[in-house]
Design a protein around this motif. Sequence first.
Motif, short mmCIF file in Angstrom:
data_model
loop_
_atom_site.label_atom_id
_atom_site.label_comp_id
_atom_site.label_asym_id
_atom_site.label_seq_id
_atom_site.Cartn_x
_atom_site.Cartn_y
_atom_site.Cartn_z
N VAL A 132 0.84 -1.20 0.00
CA VAL A 132 0.00 0.00 0.00
C VAL A 132 0.88 1.26 0.00
CG1 VAL A 132 -1.62 1.35 1.40
CG2 VAL A 132 -2.03 -1.09 1.01
N ALA A 150 -8.07 2.43 -0.23
CA ALA A 150 -7.20 3.40 0.44
C ALA A 150 -7.81 4.79 0.29
CB ALA A 150 -5.80 3.38 -0.17
N LEU A 182 -9.06 -4.07 -1.41
CA LEU A 182 -8.47 -3.00 -0.59
C LEU A 182 -8.96 -1.64 -1.05
CD1 LEU A 182 -4.73 -4.09 -0.42
CD2 LEU A 182 -6.34 -4.04 1.47
N CYS A 210 -0.31 -1.20 9.63
CA CYS A 210 -1.43 -2.08 9.30
C CYS A 210 -1.52 -3.21 10.32
CB CYS A 210 -1.25 -2.69 7.91
SG CYS A 210 -1.26 -1.48 6.57
N VAL A 243 -6.74 2.62 5.27
CA VAL A 243 -6.84 1.53 4.30
C VAL A 243 -7.60 0.41 4.97
CG1 VAL A 243 -5.61 -0.08 2.80
CG2 VAL A 243 -4.61 2.17 3.29
#
Length: 138
Positions: free
Chosen positions: A9, A81, A79, A25, A62
């Motif tokens: 990411v 973001a 995902l 994360c 995220v």
Amino acid sequence: MAYTTDEAVTEELDRRKANVRWLTCTASYGDDGGGASPSASEDTVATVDCAGETDDGGEITVTGRITHAVDGACVRGDLTAKVDGKVVFRVDGLGNCDATGAPPVGGPTAGQPGPTTTVTVTRTVWCREDPGCWPQGK
């Protein structure tokens, strides 16, 4: 899985000029909301949640579900973001899962056992009427 997601990411946000200052994360395995463990026939799914900041102080979030990851190389799943609430990207994968011969994250390696689950139960027992019931110091 959280580390690989963080790396993938961050790389993608920087590629899109978001200039990540920091990103952290976490991943929760088998979180289906019902508290039940997935059956042996289901794919392992990790729910990921990341928080961070851009160089100019913007808030990065995220969220998503990862169905496959190769350590340090790629993540596959869903995902999203956001920077300051605005969607920067929504993808079904990041990185190149064919780039490495490493086993998928969470998968067993040759000759080694697969993952296990450990459950810890803590129980507090109150027994004010029985002085012999209190824990002994060591």
